[in-house]
Design a protein around this motif. Sequence first.
Motif, PDB file in Angstrom:
ATOM      1  N   CYS A  43      -7.104  -4.544   0.039  1.00 19.86           N
ATOM      2  CA  CYS A  43      -6.444  -3.410   0.649  1.00 19.86           C
ATOM      3  C   CYS A  43      -5.329  -3.018  -0.312  1.00 19.86           C
ATOM      4  O   CYS A  43      -4.471  -3.843  -0.650  1.00 19.86           O
ATOM      5  CB  CYS A  43      -5.875  -3.763   2.017  1.00 19.86           C
ATOM      6  N   TYR A  44      -5.384  -1.788  -0.769  1.00 18.83           N
ATOM      7  CA  TYR A  44      -4.371  -1.282  -1.697  1.00 18.83           C
ATOM      8  C   TYR A  44      -3.912   0.072  -1.195  1.00 18.83           C
ATOM      9  O   TYR A  44      -4.702   1.009  -1.096  1.00 18.83           O
ATOM     10  CB  TYR A  44      -4.945  -1.174  -3.112  1.00 18.83           C
ATOM     11  N   LYS A  45      -2.649   0.138  -0.809  1.00 23.47           N
ATOM     12  CA  LYS A  45      -2.040   1.366  -0.295  1.00 23.47           C
ATOM     13  C   LYS A  45      -2.867   1.976   0.832  1.00 23.47           C
ATOM     14  O   LYS A  45      -3.091   3.175   0.895  1.00 23.47           O
ATOM     15  CB  LYS A  45      -1.800   2.356  -1.425  1.00 23.47           C
ATOM     16  N   GLY A  46      -3.348   1.095   1.708  1.00 20.03           N
ATOM     17  CA  GLY A  46      -4.084   1.535   2.879  1.00 20.03           C
ATOM     18  C   GLY A  46      -5.550   1.825   2.650  1.00 20.03           C
ATOM     19  O   GLY A  46      -6.236   2.269   3.562  1.00 20.03           O
ATOM     20  N   ARG A  47      -6.045   1.565   1.470  1.00 18.96           N
ATOM     21  CA  ARG A  47      -7.453   1.829   1.155  1.00 18.96           C
ATOM     22  C   ARG A  47      -8.233   0.526   1.112  1.00 18.96           C
ATOM     23  O   ARG A  47      -7.788  -0.459   0.528  1.00 18.96           O
ATOM     24  CB  ARG A  47      -7.610   2.533  -0.195  1.00 18.96           C
TER      25      ARG A  47
END
Length: 110
Positions: A43-47
Amino acid sequence: MSTPEGTIKRKLRAFIDKAGGFWSNIHQDGIHGKTGDPDIVMCYKGRYVALECKSSDGRLTEDQKRRKKQILKAGGIFISPRSVEDLKKCMKEIDEMIENDDDGRHKEQS
């Protein structure tokens, strides 16, 4: 001795930690995971990003190709990184999507 893919996975997990992302390994023991599941989910910046790590000559199996289609259809991101540079490129694209207020999905008009 680590396999080429094992070395890539270790480097990617370390980079994700430094970049402020969250990662988890998918256990593919027949009980917890599904055939074709990615090696790492991030999960990276909500993705949601699925990483199927490959060596320089590695290729996706048919099960992995099916899982890729399912993840993309559900709105996730799927990459097959062969290096940290591949992951950096993906994360940069996510940063640009956020900066441009474009999550890559259709938005409802109000």
